[in-house]
Design a protein around this motif. Sequence first.
Motif, mmCIF file in Angstrom:
data_model
loop_
_atom_site.group_PDB
_atom_site.id
_atom_site.type_symbol
_atom_site.label_atom_id
_atom_site.label_comp_id
_atom_site.label_asym_id
_atom_site.label_seq_id
_atom_site.Cartn_x
_atom_site.Cartn_y
_atom_site.Cartn_z
ATOM 1 N N GLY A 141 -4.650 -11.441 18.560
ATOM 2 C CA GLY A 141 -4.049 -11.353 17.233
ATOM 3 C C GLY A 141 -4.037 -9.922 16.717
ATOM 4 N N ASP A 142 -5.132 -9.184 16.951
ATOM 5 C CA ASP A 142 -5.188 -7.780 16.537
ATOM 6 C C ASP A 142 -4.128 -6.952 17.256
ATOM 7 O OD1 ASP A 142 -7.315 -8.442 14.896
ATOM 8 O OD2 ASP A 142 -8.849 -7.548 16.199
ATOM 9 N N VAL A 143 -3.945 -7.222 18.555
ATOM 10 C CA VAL A 143 -2.916 -6.518 19.329
ATOM 11 C C VAL A 143 -1.535 -6.836 18.765
ATOM 12 C CG1 VAL A 143 -1.786 -6.368 21.599
ATOM 13 C CG2 VAL A 143 -4.286 -6.326 21.446
ATOM 14 N N ILE A 144 -1.280 -8.107 18.459
ATOM 15 C CA ILE A 144 0.017 -8.511 17.908
ATOM 16 C C ILE A 144 0.260 -7.843 16.560
ATOM 17 C CG2 ILE A 144 1.324 -10.462 16.960
ATOM 18 C CD1 ILE A 144 0.003 -12.176 19.213
ATOM 19 N N PHE A 145 -0.770 -7.776 15.710
ATOM 20 C CA PHE A 145 -0.623 -7.135 14.403
ATOM 21 C C PHE A 145 -0.226 -5.672 14.553
ATOM 22 C CE2 PHE A 145 -2.403 -4.527 10.990
ATOM 23 C CZ PHE A 145 -1.695 -5.032 9.912
ATOM 24 N N VAL A 146 -0.943 -4.930 15.369
ATOM 25 C CA VAL A 146 -0.653 -3.501 15.515
ATOM 26 C C VAL A 146 0.700 -3.299 16.188
ATOM 27 C CG1 VAL A 146 -1.413 -1.310 16.515
ATOM 28 C CG2 VAL A 146 -3.087 -2.870 15.514
ATOM 29 N N LEU A 147 1.017 -4.111 17.190
ATOM 30 C CA LEU A 147 2.321 -4.025 17.848
ATOM 31 C C LEU A 147 3.446 -4.294 16.853
ATOM 32 C CD1 LEU A 147 3.717 -3.610 20.588
ATOM 33 C CD2 LEU A 147 3.584 -6.078 20.894
ATOM 34 N N THR A 148 3.219 -5.245 15.962
ATOM 35 C CA THR A 148 4.207 -5.563 14.932
ATOM 36 C C THR A 148 4.351 -4.407 13.954
ATOM 37 O OG1 THR A 148 3.723 -7.916 15.177
ATOM 38 C CG2 THR A 148 4.872 -7.243 13.179
ATOM 39 N N CYS A 149 3.243 -3.799 13.563
ATOM 40 C CA CYS A 149 3.314 -2.603 12.707
ATOM 41 C C CYS A 149 4.149 -1.520 13.386
ATOM 42 C CB CYS A 149 1.915 -2.055 12.419
ATOM 43 S SG CYS A 149 0.952 -3.021 11.254
ATOM 44 N N PHE A 150 3.915 -1.332 14.674
ATOM 45 C CA PHE A 150 4.653 -0.338 15.451
ATOM 46 C C PHE A 150 6.149 -0.640 15.408
ATOM 47 C CE2 PHE A 150 3.152 2.428 19.200
ATOM 48 C CZ PHE A 150 4.108 3.383 18.949
ATOM 49 N N ALA A 151 6.507 -1.881 15.707
ATOM 50 C CA ALA A 151 7.919 -2.276 15.711
ATOM 51 C C ALA A 151 8.532 -2.101 14.333
ATOM 52 C CB ALA A 151 8.060 -3.719 16.188
ATOM 53 N N ASN A 152 7.849 -2.568 13.303
ATOM 54 C CA ASN A 152 8.373 -2.460 11.939
ATOM 55 C C ASN A 152 8.568 -1.006 11.534
ATOM 56 O OD1 ASN A 152 8.348 -5.230 11.703
ATOM 57 N ND2 ASN A 152 6.716 -5.301 10.183
ATOM 58 N N SER A 153 7.608 -0.161 11.871
ATOM 59 C CA SER A 153 7.694 1.244 11.463
ATOM 60 C C SER A 153 8.872 1.957 12.100
ATOM 61 C CB SER A 153 6.394 1.977 11.791
ATOM 62 O OG SER A 153 6.282 2.232 13.181
ATOM 63 N N LEU A 154 9.326 1.453 13.246
ATOM 64 C CA LEU A 154 10.455 2.051 13.963
ATOM 65 C C LEU A 154 11.735 1.222 13.834
ATOM 66 C CD1 LEU A 154 8.512 3.101 17.186
ATOM 67 C CD2 LEU A 154 9.229 4.580 15.295
ATOM 68 N N ASN A 155 11.709 0.227 12.952
ATOM 69 C CA ASN A 155 12.866 -0.665 12.736
ATOM 70 C C ASN A 155 13.342 -1.321 14.033
ATOM 71 O OD1 ASN A 155 13.093 -0.251 9.897
ATOM 72 N ND2 ASN A 155 13.964 1.763 10.331
ATOM 73 N N PHE A 177 0.819 -1.202 0.000
ATOM 74 C CA PHE A 177 0.000 0.000 0.000
ATOM 75 C C PHE A 177 0.856 1.256 0.000
ATOM 76 C CE2 PHE A 177 -2.348 -3.317 2.319
ATOM 77 C CZ PHE A 177 -3.390 -3.501 1.422
ATOM 78 N N LYS A 178 0.478 2.251 -0.801
ATOM 79 C CA LYS A 178 1.227 3.508 -0.878
ATOM 80 C C LYS A 178 1.331 4.189 0.479
ATOM 81 C CE LYS A 178 0.098 4.589 -5.668
ATOM 82 N NZ LYS A 178 -0.549 5.541 -6.580
ATOM 83 N N GLU A 179 0.286 4.072 1.286
ATOM 84 C CA GLU A 179 0.278 4.763 2.585
ATOM 85 C C GLU A 179 1.327 4.215 3.548
ATOM 86 O OE1 GLU A 179 -3.652 5.172 0.651
ATOM 87 O OE2 GLU A 179 -2.343 3.461 1.062
ATOM 88 N N GLY A 180 1.666 2.951 3.426
ATOM 89 C CA GLY A 180 2.659 2.341 4.313
ATOM 90 C C GLY A 180 2.194 2.320 5.756
ATOM 91 N N TYR A 181 3.159 2.333 6.649
ATOM 92 C CA TYR A 181 2.853 2.304 8.081
ATOM 93 C C TYR A 181 2.312 3.652 8.530
ATOM 94 C CZ TYR A 181 5.399 -2.085 8.366
ATOM 95 O OH TYR A 181 5.794 -3.380 8.191
ATOM 96 N N PHE A 182 1.402 3.620 9.510
ATOM 97 C CA PHE A 182 0.913 4.842 10.114
ATOM 98 C C PHE A 182 2.030 5.460 10.952
ATOM 99 C CE2 PHE A 182 -3.640 2.916 10.372
ATOM 100 C CZ PHE A 182 -3.845 3.180 9.042
ATOM 101 N N SER A 183 1.865 6.696 11.339
ATOM 102 C CA SER A 183 2.832 7.379 12.202
ATOM 103 C C SER A 183 2.830 6.723 13.586
ATOM 104 C CB SER A 183 2.468 8.852 12.344
ATOM 105 O OG SER A 183 1.284 8.980 13.139
ATOM 106 N N PRO A 184 3.914 6.888 14.342
ATOM 107 C CA PRO A 184 3.945 6.306 15.689
ATOM 108 C C PRO A 184 2.764 6.750 16.562
ATOM 109 C CG PRO A 184 6.149 6.950 15.049
ATOM 110 C CD PRO A 184 5.217 7.468 13.981
ATOM 111 N N LEU A 185 2.356 7.995 16.460
ATOM 112 C CA LEU A 185 1.233 8.460 17.274
ATOM 113 C C LEU A 185 -0.068 7.762 16.876
ATOM 114 C CD1 LEU A 185 0.580 10.327 19.583
ATOM 115 C CD2 LEU A 185 0.185 12.156 17.934
ATOM 116 N N SER A 186 -0.295 7.594 15.580
ATOM 117 C CA SER A 186 -1.485 6.873 15.122
ATOM 118 C C SER A 186 -1.436 5.408 15.522
ATOM 119 C CB SER A 186 -1.625 6.986 13.606
ATOM 120 O OG SER A 186 -1.939 8.298 13.231
ATOM 121 N N LEU A 187 -0.255 4.802 15.439
ATOM 122 C CA LEU A 187 -0.122 3.406 15.844
ATOM 123 C C LEU A 187 -0.359 3.243 17.339
ATOM 124 C CD1 LEU A 187 2.850 2.322 13.584
ATOM 125 C CD2 LEU A 187 0.529 1.372 13.545
ATOM 126 N N GLN A 188 0.102 4.207 18.133
ATOM 127 C CA GLN A 188 -0.151 4.147 19.575
ATOM 128 C C GLN A 188 -1.644 4.216 19.855
ATOM 129 O OE1 GLN A 188 1.886 3.699 22.451
ATOM 130 N NE2 GLN A 188 -0.198 3.412 23.200
#
Length: 115
Positions: A67-81, A19-30
Motif C-alpha cells: 500500500g505504501d508503494v502504491i501511495f508513493v507511485l500514485t503521488c509520482f504519477a499525479n505529480s507528472l500528470n 497541503f501547501k507543499e503539494g507533491y514532492f519533486s520527481p527526484l524526491s518521489l523517486q
Amino acid sequence: MKYDTKDIQDRVDRYISQFKEGYFSPLSLQARLTEEVGELAREINHRYGEKPKKSSENEKALEEELGDVIFVLTCFANSLNIDLSDAFEQSMSKIETRDRDRWTRKEGENNHESN
C-alpha cells in the motif's frame, strides 16, 4: 471498498491538495519510492528469506508495505500528470507482445490478451 486507478489517483490528489507543499519533486518521489520498495523487500526477506527479524522489530503486513508503494507511485504519477490506467495499458501491451512466447504455457491455456 474497492478502488480503480482513477479512484486511487483522485483520492491521493484530494489528500495531497490540502497541503501547501503539494507533491514532492520527481527526484524526491523517486527517493521515497526506492525507500518504500526497500521496506517491502526487507519484509519479504524476513518472511520468506533467511534473515529473521530482531526481537525488537514489529511485524508489518505485506499489504501495508505494498500500500505504501502504491501511495508513493500514485503521488509520482499525479505529480507528472500520468494516468495510471494508461501507463498500465501501455506496459501490458508491450509485455503481452514481447513475452508472448517467452514462457511455457500451461496445457489448455489460451493467450489472455486484453480486448
